[in-house]
Design a protein around this motif. Structure first.
Motif, PDB file in Angstrom:
ATOM      1  N   SER A  26       0.827  -1.202   0.000  1.00 55.41           N
ATOM      2  CA  SER A  26       0.000   0.000   0.000  1.00 55.41           C
ATOM      3  C   SER A  26       0.866   1.260   0.000  1.00 55.41           C
ATOM      4  CB  SER A  26      -0.890   0.000   1.249  1.00 55.41           C
ATOM      5  OG  SER A  26      -1.522   1.242   1.416  1.00 55.41           O
ATOM      6  N   PRO A  27       0.500   2.279  -0.808  1.00 52.11           N
ATOM      7  CA  PRO A  27       1.298   3.511  -0.825  1.00 52.11           C
ATOM      8  C   PRO A  27       1.297   4.233   0.526  1.00 52.11           C
ATOM      9  CG  PRO A  27      -0.604   3.683  -2.304  1.00 52.11           C
ATOM     10  CD  PRO A  27      -0.605   2.301  -1.737  1.00 52.11           C
ATOM     11  N   ASP A  28       0.254   4.058   1.333  1.00 53.38           N
ATOM     12  CA  ASP A  28       0.232   4.701   2.652  1.00 53.38           C
ATOM     13  C   ASP A  28       0.420   3.706   3.793  1.00 53.38           C
ATOM     14  OD1 ASP A  28      -2.241   3.448   2.603  1.00 53.38           O
ATOM     15  OD2 ASP A  28      -3.338   5.175   3.376  1.00 53.38           O
ATOM     16  N   ALA A  29       0.908   2.518   3.473  1.00 56.61           N
ATOM     17  CA  ALA A  29       1.201   1.450   4.445  1.00 56.61           C
ATOM     18  C   ALA A  29      -0.038   0.953   5.179  1.00 56.61           C
ATOM     19  CB  ALA A  29       2.273   1.900   5.429  1.00 56.61           C
ATOM     20  N   ALA A  30      -1.218   1.079   4.528  1.00 53.73           N
ATOM     21  CA  ALA A  30      -2.453   0.590   5.138  1.00 53.73           C
ATOM     22  C   ALA A  30      -2.400  -0.933   5.247  1.00 53.73           C
ATOM     23  CB  ALA A  30      -3.663   1.015   4.318  1.00 53.73           C
ATOM     24  N   PRO A  31      -2.635  -1.465   6.460  1.00 56.46           N
ATOM     25  CA  PRO A  31      -2.471  -2.904   6.652  1.00 56.46           C
ATOM     26  C   PRO A  31      -3.686  -3.751   6.273  1.00 56.46           C
ATOM     27  CG  PRO A  31      -2.918  -1.868   8.744  1.00 56.46           C
ATOM     28  CD  PRO A  31      -2.828  -0.765   7.720  1.00 56.46           C
ATOM     29  N   GLY A  32      -4.755  -3.134   5.782  1.00 58.15           N
ATOM     30  CA  GLY A  32      -5.932  -3.932   5.433  1.00 58.15           C
ATOM     31  C   GLY A  32      -6.544  -4.594   6.654  1.00 58.15           C
ATOM     32  N   TRP A  33      -6.542  -3.886   7.744  1.00 56.86           N
ATOM     33  CA  TRP A  33      -6.999  -4.388   9.040  1.00 56.86           C
ATOM     34  C   TRP A  33      -8.521  -4.332   9.089  1.00 56.86           C
ATOM     35  CZ3 TRP A  33      -5.387  -6.865  13.166  1.00 56.86           C
ATOM     36  CH2 TRP A  33      -6.058  -6.742  14.373  1.00 56.86           C
ATOM     37  N   ALA A  34      -9.143  -5.460   9.180  1.00 58.32           N
ATOM     38  CA  ALA A  34     -10.606  -5.476   9.254  1.00 58.32           C
ATOM     39  C   ALA A  34     -11.097  -6.773   9.885  1.00 58.32           C
ATOM     40  CB  ALA A  34     -11.215  -5.288   7.872  1.00 58.32           C
ATOM     41  N   PRO A  35     -10.752  -7.011  11.164  1.00 58.63           N
ATOM     42  CA  PRO A  35     -11.278  -8.226  11.775  1.00 58.63           C
ATOM     43  C   PRO A  35     -12.795  -8.127  11.892  1.00 58.63           C
ATOM     44  CG  PRO A  35     -10.168  -6.879  13.412  1.00 58.63           C
ATOM     45  CD  PRO A  35      -9.958  -6.222  12.088  1.00 58.63           C
ATOM     46  N   PRO A  36     -13.498  -9.232  11.798  1.00 58.95           N
ATOM     47  CA  PRO A  36     -14.955  -9.189  11.938  1.00 58.95           C
ATOM     48  C   PRO A  36     -15.342  -8.637  13.313  1.00 58.95           C
ATOM     49  CG  PRO A  36     -14.205 -11.404  11.358  1.00 58.95           C
ATOM     50  CD  PRO A  36     -12.986 -10.578  11.607  1.00 58.95           C
ATOM     51  N   GLU A  37     -16.421  -7.903  13.349  1.00 56.24           N
ATOM     52  CA  GLU A  37     -16.884  -7.329  14.610  1.00 56.24           C
ATOM     53  C   GLU A  37     -17.062  -8.404  15.685  1.00 56.24           C
ATOM     54  OE1 GLU A  37     -20.634  -4.749  16.227  1.00 56.24           O
ATOM     55  OE2 GLU A  37     -19.859  -4.252  14.238  1.00 56.24           O
ATOM     56  N   SER A  38     -17.474  -9.591  15.274  1.00 52.19           N
ATOM     57  CA  SER A  38     -17.668 -10.683  16.231  1.00 52.19           C
ATOM     58  C   SER A  38     -16.350 -11.146  16.857  1.00 52.19           C
ATOM     59  CB  SER A  38     -18.361 -11.865  15.555  1.00 52.19           C
ATOM     60  OG  SER A  38     -17.563 -12.359  14.499  1.00 52.19           O
ATOM     61  N   ASP A  39     -15.227 -10.739  16.286  1.00 54.89           N
ATOM     62  CA  ASP A  39     -13.922 -11.099  16.829  1.00 54.89           C
ATOM     63  C   ASP A  39     -13.212  -9.905  17.460  1.00 54.89           C
ATOM     64  OD1 ASP A  39     -13.780 -13.876  16.450  1.00 54.89           O
ATOM     65  OD2 ASP A  39     -13.326 -13.604  14.326  1.00 54.89           O
ATOM     66  N   THR A  40     -13.985  -8.893  17.846  1.00 52.13           N
ATOM     67  CA  THR A  40     -13.414  -7.744  18.538  1.00 52.13           C
ATOM     68  C   THR A  40     -14.125  -7.556  19.876  1.00 52.13           C
ATOM     69  OG1 THR A  40     -14.906  -6.146  17.490  1.00 52.13           O
ATOM     70  CG2 THR A  40     -12.804  -6.591  16.367  1.00 52.13           C
ATOM     71  N   LEU A  41     -13.430  -6.896  20.783  1.00 52.01           N
ATOM     72  CA  LEU A  41     -13.993  -6.608  22.101  1.00 52.01           C
ATOM     73  C   LEU A  41     -13.444  -5.283  22.583  1.00 52.01           C
ATOM     74  CD1 LEU A  41     -15.626  -7.594  24.612  1.00 52.01           C
ATOM     75  CD2 LEU A  41     -13.466  -8.596  25.438  1.00 52.01           C
ATOM     76  N   ASP A  42     -14.325  -4.437  23.075  1.00 58.06           N
ATOM     77  CA  ASP A  42     -13.982  -3.164  23.699  1.00 58.06           C
ATOM     78  C   ASP A  42     -14.356  -3.301  25.169  1.00 58.06           C
ATOM     79  OD1 ASP A  42     -14.129  -0.562  24.781  1.00 58.06           O
ATOM     80  OD2 ASP A  42     -14.750   0.314  22.883  1.00 58.06           O
TER      81      ASP A  42
END
Length: 171
Positions: free
Chosen positions: A25-41
């Motif tokens: 990626s030209p801006d070093a974007a890591p394509g980070w997009a884990p599914p919401e079901s695999d995240t926790l706040d």
């Protein structure tokens, strides 16, 4: 903007895919997009529990465990996740907990006597809130802490069951 503790379950291969995306990626974007079901706040709850466990009459073992849960392990080579698409730049960059670390942490969380820890909280709500670093907290503090700890325990248990890694960061 409030800062909160974030977790994402990822497969062991996911960081390598993100690294490759960042390199391409030209801006070093890591394509980070884990599914919401695999995240926790977990909001601020784990930090309050950690602060309390470090205090007088502390529970040093639980403090060490929560330090690892919220701070991750050193290494892991995921510096490419220190990108605005993932992390807002406050605090340490995201850290990776390997699948083996997640399994260890899951067992330790399962073995934690949370009721015993919470029983040592001061009984007066303002004193309990102060002991956790939450002056002015209104509401049921033990329920707030227990709810987020229980969610964290379930999150790590599922990650361990699935052989996943966990990325931790503050956002």
């Amino acid at each position: 903007m409030a800062l909160t503790q974030q977790f994402a379950r990822v497969t062991p291969r996911h960081p390598e895919r993100c690294r490759a995306a960042a390199l391409a990626s030209p801006d070093a974007a890591p394509g980070w997009a884990p599914p919401e079901s695999d995240t926790l706040d977990t909001d601020w709850a784990l930090w309050g529990l950690l602060r309390f466990c470090r205090g007088p009459g502390a529970d040093a073992a639980t403090a060490r465990l929560l330090d690892r849960v919220t701070g991750g392990d050193p290494g892991g080579d995921v510096g490419f996740l220190d990108h605005p698409d993932v992390h807002d730049g406050f605090g340490e960059p995201p850290r990776l907990l390997s699948a083996a670390a997640v399994s260890d942490i899951s067992r330790a969380l399962d073995g934690t006597n949370l009721d015993g820890v919470l029983a040592r909280l001061p009984t007066a709500p303002p004193a309990a809130a102060a002991a956790c670093g939450f002056p002015g907290f209104s509401g049921d503090l033990p329920a707030y802490l227990a709810g987020h700890f229980t969610a964290t325990r379930a999150f790590f248990r599922e990650a361990a069951r699935r052989g996943m890694c966990v990325v931790v960061w503050i956002d």
